[in-house]
Write a protein that holds these residues in place. Structure first.
Motif, PDB file in Angstrom:
ATOM      1  N   GLY A 220     -35.099 -43.318 -16.449  1.00 44.82           N
ATOM      2  CA  GLY A 220     -35.814 -43.321 -17.712  1.00 44.82           C
ATOM      3  C   GLY A 220     -36.491 -42.010 -18.019  1.00 44.82           C
ATOM      4  O   GLY A 220     -36.155 -40.956 -17.482  1.00 44.82           O
ATOM      5  N   ILE A 221     -37.476 -42.084 -18.909  1.00 48.58           N
ATOM      6  CA  ILE A 221     -38.201 -40.911 -19.393  1.00 48.58           C
ATOM      7  C   ILE A 221     -39.695 -41.127 -19.177  1.00 48.58           C
ATOM      8  O   ILE A 221     -40.222 -42.202 -19.476  1.00 48.58           O
ATOM      9  CB  ILE A 221     -37.933 -40.660 -20.886  1.00 48.58           C
ATOM     10  CG1 ILE A 221     -36.433 -40.463 -21.156  1.00 48.58           C
ATOM     11  CG2 ILE A 221     -38.708 -39.433 -21.377  1.00 48.58           C
ATOM     12  CD1 ILE A 221     -36.076 -40.426 -22.635  1.00 48.58           C
ATOM     13  N   ILE A 222     -40.363 -40.092 -18.664  1.00 51.09           N
ATOM     14  CA  ILE A 222     -41.819 -40.069 -18.589  1.00 51.09           C
ATOM     15  C   ILE A 222     -42.281 -39.046 -19.620  1.00 51.09           C
ATOM     16  O   ILE A 222     -42.055 -37.846 -19.457  1.00 51.09           O
ATOM     17  CB  ILE A 222     -42.314 -39.671 -17.191  1.00 51.09           C
ATOM     18  CG1 ILE A 222     -41.809 -40.653 -16.141  1.00 51.09           C
ATOM     19  CG2 ILE A 222     -43.840 -39.597 -17.155  1.00 51.09           C
ATOM     20  CD1 ILE A 222     -42.032 -40.189 -14.707  1.00 51.09           C
ATOM     21  N   TYR A 223     -42.881 -39.518 -20.701  1.00 46.87           N
ATOM     22  CA  TYR A 223     -43.327 -38.609 -21.758  1.00 46.87           C
ATOM     23  C   TYR A 223     -44.748 -38.118 -21.492  1.00 46.87           C
ATOM     24  O   TYR A 223     -45.612 -38.873 -21.042  1.00 46.87           O
ATOM     25  CB  TYR A 223     -43.304 -39.309 -23.117  1.00 46.87           C
ATOM     26  CG  TYR A 223     -41.954 -39.310 -23.792  1.00 46.87           C
ATOM     27  CD1 TYR A 223     -41.397 -38.132 -24.290  1.00 46.87           C
ATOM     28  CD2 TYR A 223     -41.238 -40.487 -23.960  1.00 46.87           C
ATOM     29  CE1 TYR A 223     -40.160 -38.131 -24.913  1.00 46.87           C
ATOM     30  CE2 TYR A 223     -39.997 -40.503 -24.590  1.00 46.87           C
ATOM     31  CZ  TYR A 223     -39.470 -39.318 -25.065  1.00 46.87           C
ATOM     32  OH  TYR A 223     -38.243 -39.320 -25.684  1.00 46.87           O
ATOM     33  N   THR A 224     -45.005 -36.844 -21.804  1.00 46.80           N
ATOM     34  CA  THR A 224     -46.342 -36.263 -21.742  1.00 46.80           C
ATOM     35  C   THR A 224     -46.649 -35.610 -23.083  1.00 46.80           C
ATOM     36  O   THR A 224     -45.744 -35.355 -23.889  1.00 46.80           O
ATOM     37  CB  THR A 224     -46.442 -35.206 -20.629  1.00 46.80           C
ATOM     38  OG1 THR A 224     -45.654 -34.061 -21.003  1.00 46.80           O
ATOM     39  CG2 THR A 224     -45.951 -35.746 -19.296  1.00 46.80           C
TER      40      THR A 224
END
Length: 726
Positions: A259-263
């Motif tokens: 998945g994606i870890i958004y910051t």
């Protein structure tokens, strides 16, 4: 259906089967997909499709393209905002036997050949970035011919057209010109997954007409429910940044698939990536600073599940398509629930279940305020820019304008794009010119948009704290009339993940976030255009007048030291002595710096000698903070306090614009003076000095101060500050 309609539907489903890799004739368009295809192909309608991510909007324009090309129509032109989207679309088109090419900033060497193929009728789909629409050569030479031969115009991610939307892009507004130049009857398709009622109406209006009208008139709007039945939404409120990093380290492998870890910031993306790698996780960083080749490699690794996650800013957003993406985690809240819904919509397109988690942080509001500060400039600055362009005897480049306008380059470029869209300026070879057309500053509209942004931020706070269904909350923010409780989110079905973290991960996170030190690259070139402002500085800064590489304790935008330093720099914060923990950390920064490459204790043959003393910079806002830091560092390092660089008579820090480089250097170059006792100390014991200040933004204050110190006798200048912005 009539016989002709039946045949068209059958042909459409045949193309769809090829597109999705199914046996011919076994795939079938959804009803609204078919309505859109029929409107475009059979009736030449202008159509707006507002449907959830994963619904299949791209299938509509690829199927319509194949059918229209079969009828002898010209190529489809797709205006597409991101490179990731373009790469996905070219690959998808090939599966359906559709020849697609793209023109964007990353393939300039291919443009001439692609344009020749378009002219020869060998291209079915041309994907163009919105920025290309105002490239002078493309706009004047390619676009008119392209508009006259286009068989279908597609505006993907169409919410970008509207400045009521969460991701307004001025370049997109130039589509109005292209729409006006299309021959009668050429169909237009606009698509988006994130548009509330107001944005939908605005986009439909910009397609050329209102929402009503008979066949062939008005924009056909196909708006479906925005429910994503695969998504399970949740919020985890954790005590601090260390707990958030520790939670990721402990729970990342338990999240489904990849998945994606958004910051919210590049600094946070880099910080989290480094920590998770240290803890043994396969992750990669992805931001606006990531080189194009590295971006492509990161996308490919995620698509192939070679990494567990990309740790990304919003640079990885619209258009990235991985149907089996299993989770999206946000470390920090986006400023808009609509933007948030768009990003979480990357997950769960082709799987039954995907987890979506928000980990809000105390720094979120400060980051929102920073990005809000980049909004459209006040009228006075806009009028000043127009006046300069009107009186110039030649086109002015952005660097040339920077020397005359008190705006950072990013804000200046956005302002010029808006003025271009409004017809007040025009981009030509060599820069920008004024058109002479009347222009009005729309105060009410800009104020409304600002209030809208504030309301969106408040909605994100409400989302994080609501006890009601989270999916229903988001759908209502997008004016989805069919919004209802989802039965899957943490408020409907209970939390799926515990907030607990292991002591080992928490200790490691605290150590990582507590590790001080950020390098500050020295300025090496003077800004262009200073001579036009009466400042005799240009070209490369002389080596004998440059500073060394500097150091800061931390970035205000990061989630480690940034959270601890930010209270010292907020508007209205009291001027106070430096906190003891910051002094201890700065001592560690100095020790690491001295022993590192280029440090005075590195043992390298050309390393400078140890600093002979400490010099501080005057400040009327944080003088106590700077002086206490300078004194403590001098005491700990057993170095004398040589003195302080003062403001010149009549100068004030309030007069130094925090804007573009040329304006800042113009103001700073005469703003300081070296007291006689400081000059005497430098000449009595020539050697390196430690230059202490509170904050570095552009780096020009440090550069100007270092130049003065070097010219007065310092053999090297080592800048040291508490915080940097970026």
């Amino acid at each position: 259906m009539t016989e002709d309609t039946t045949a068209l539907r059958s042909a459409a489903d045949t193309v769809l089967s090829r597109l999705v890799g199914a046996e011919e004739g076994t795939a079938r368009l959804r009803e609204d997909q078919w309505r859109a295809v029929e409107a475009l192909v059979a009736h030449g309608r202008r159509t707006l499709v507002v449907q959830r991510t994963g619904w299949g909007k791209s299938a509509v324009y690829f199927v319509a393209t194949a059918l229209l090309r079969g009828r002898g129509a010209g190529p489809t032109v797709i205006i597409s905002p991101l490179l990731a989207l373009m790469r996905n679309q070219v690959e998808a088109a090939a599966r359906a036997g559709i020849r697609a090419h793209t023109i964007n900033s990353s393939n300039a060497e291919e443009w001439e050949g692609i344009q020749a193929e378009v002219g020869a009728g060998e291209v079915d789909v041309l994907l163009v970035s919105p920025e290309r629409l105002n490239n002078p050569d493309f706009r004047d030479q390619v676009l008119p011919k392209l508009a006259s031969t286009t068989g279908l115009l597609v505006v993907d991610e169409a919410h970008c057209i509207s400045d009521w939307g969460h991701d307004f892009r001025p370049d997109y507004r130039r589509l109005r010109t292209m729409l006006a130049d299309l021959p009668p009857g050429v169909p237009v398709l606009a698509t988006t997954a994130t548009a509330n009622a107001r944005v939908t109406a605005d986009v439909a209006e910009q397609l050329g007409t209102g929402l009503s009208g008979g066949e062939g008139e008005g924009a056909l709007v196909l708006r479906g429910p925005l429910e994503r039945e695969s998504l399970s939404l949740g919020v985890l409120r954790l005590p601090d940044a260390a707990h958030r990093l520790a939670w990721l380290a402990d729970h990342l492998e338990s999240l489904p698939g990849s998945g994606i870890i958004y910051t919210l910031t590049v600094a946070a993306a880099d910080e989290i990536t480094a920590f998770l790698r240290q803890r043994g996780h396969a992750v990669a960083s992805y931001s606006g600073r990531t080189e194009n080749a590295d971006r492509q490699a990161a996308e490919a690794d995620l698509l192939a599940n070679r990494v567990k996650a990309l740790v990304a800013t919003s640079a990885l957003g619209m258009g990235f398509d991985k149907p089996d993406l299993g989770f999206v985690v946000h470390v920090g809240s986006p400023s808009s629930p609509i933007a948030y819904y768009q990003q979480v919509g990357r997950a769960g397109r082709g799987v039954d279940h995907a987890d979506v988690l928000l980990l809000p942080g105390p720094e979120d509001a400060a980051i929102w305020r920073y990005f809000a500060s980049l909004a459209f400039p006040p009228e006075e600055q806009v009028r000043r820019t127009l006046e300069i362009l009107e009186t110039a005897d030649r086109p002015l480049s952005v660097p040339a304008l920077e020397a005359r306008v008190d705006l950072r380059r990013s804000r200046l470029e956005i302002m010029l794009k808006v003025l271009d869209v409004d017809g007040a300026v025009r981009r030509v070879r060599g820069g920008w010119t004024a058109t002479g057309e009347p222009w009005a500053y729309d105060t009410d509209r800009y104020a409304w948009v600002a209030r809208q942004r504030e309301a969106e931020q408040e909605a994100m706070r409400e989302y994080a704290g609501t006890t009601q269904c989270r999916m229903e909350f988001l759908r209502r923010q997008l004016d989805d009339e069919q919004a209802a409780p989802c039965g899957r989110c943490d408020n409907c079905a209970g939390a799926r993940y515990s907030p607990e973290v292991s002591s080992a991960a928490l200790d490691a996170a605290r150590a990582a976030l507590g590790r001080p030190g950020v390098e500050i690259e020295p300025r090496k070139m003077w800004p262009t255009g200073l001579d036009a402002m009466g400042v005799a500085l240009k070209g490369r800064i002389a080596a004998a007048e440059q500073s060394q590489s500097g150091r800061a304790l931390g970035r205000l935008s990061d989630i480690g030291w940034g959270n601890r330093l930010r209270p010292l720099f907020t508007e209205g914060a009291a001027d106070q002595p430096v906190p003891p923990e910051a002094v201890d950390a700065m001592v560690q920064v100095l020790a690491d710096w001295a022993k590192g490459p280029g440090g005075w204790a590195s043992g390298e043959p050309d390393a400078p000698s140890r600093p002979v003393g400490v010099v501080s910079l005057a400040s009327r806002r944080r003088g106590v903070l700077i002086e206490s830091l300078s004194s403590r560092l001098a005491q700990v390092g057993r170095m004398p306090l040589l003195g302080r660089i003062e403001y010149a008579p009549g100068e004030s820090p309030g007069g130094v614009p925090r804007s573009n480089s040329a304006q800042r250097v113009r103001t700073l170059h005469d703003a300081f003076t070296l007291p006689a006792d400081l000059v005497a100390a430098l000449q009595a014991d020539p050697g390196p000095v430690l230059l202490v200040d509170d904050y570095a933004d552009t780096g020009w204050t440090l550069a100007i101060a270092a130049r003065m110190l070097r010219r007065a006798g310092a053999t090297a200048v080592f800048p040291l500050v508490l915080a940097v912005q970026g």
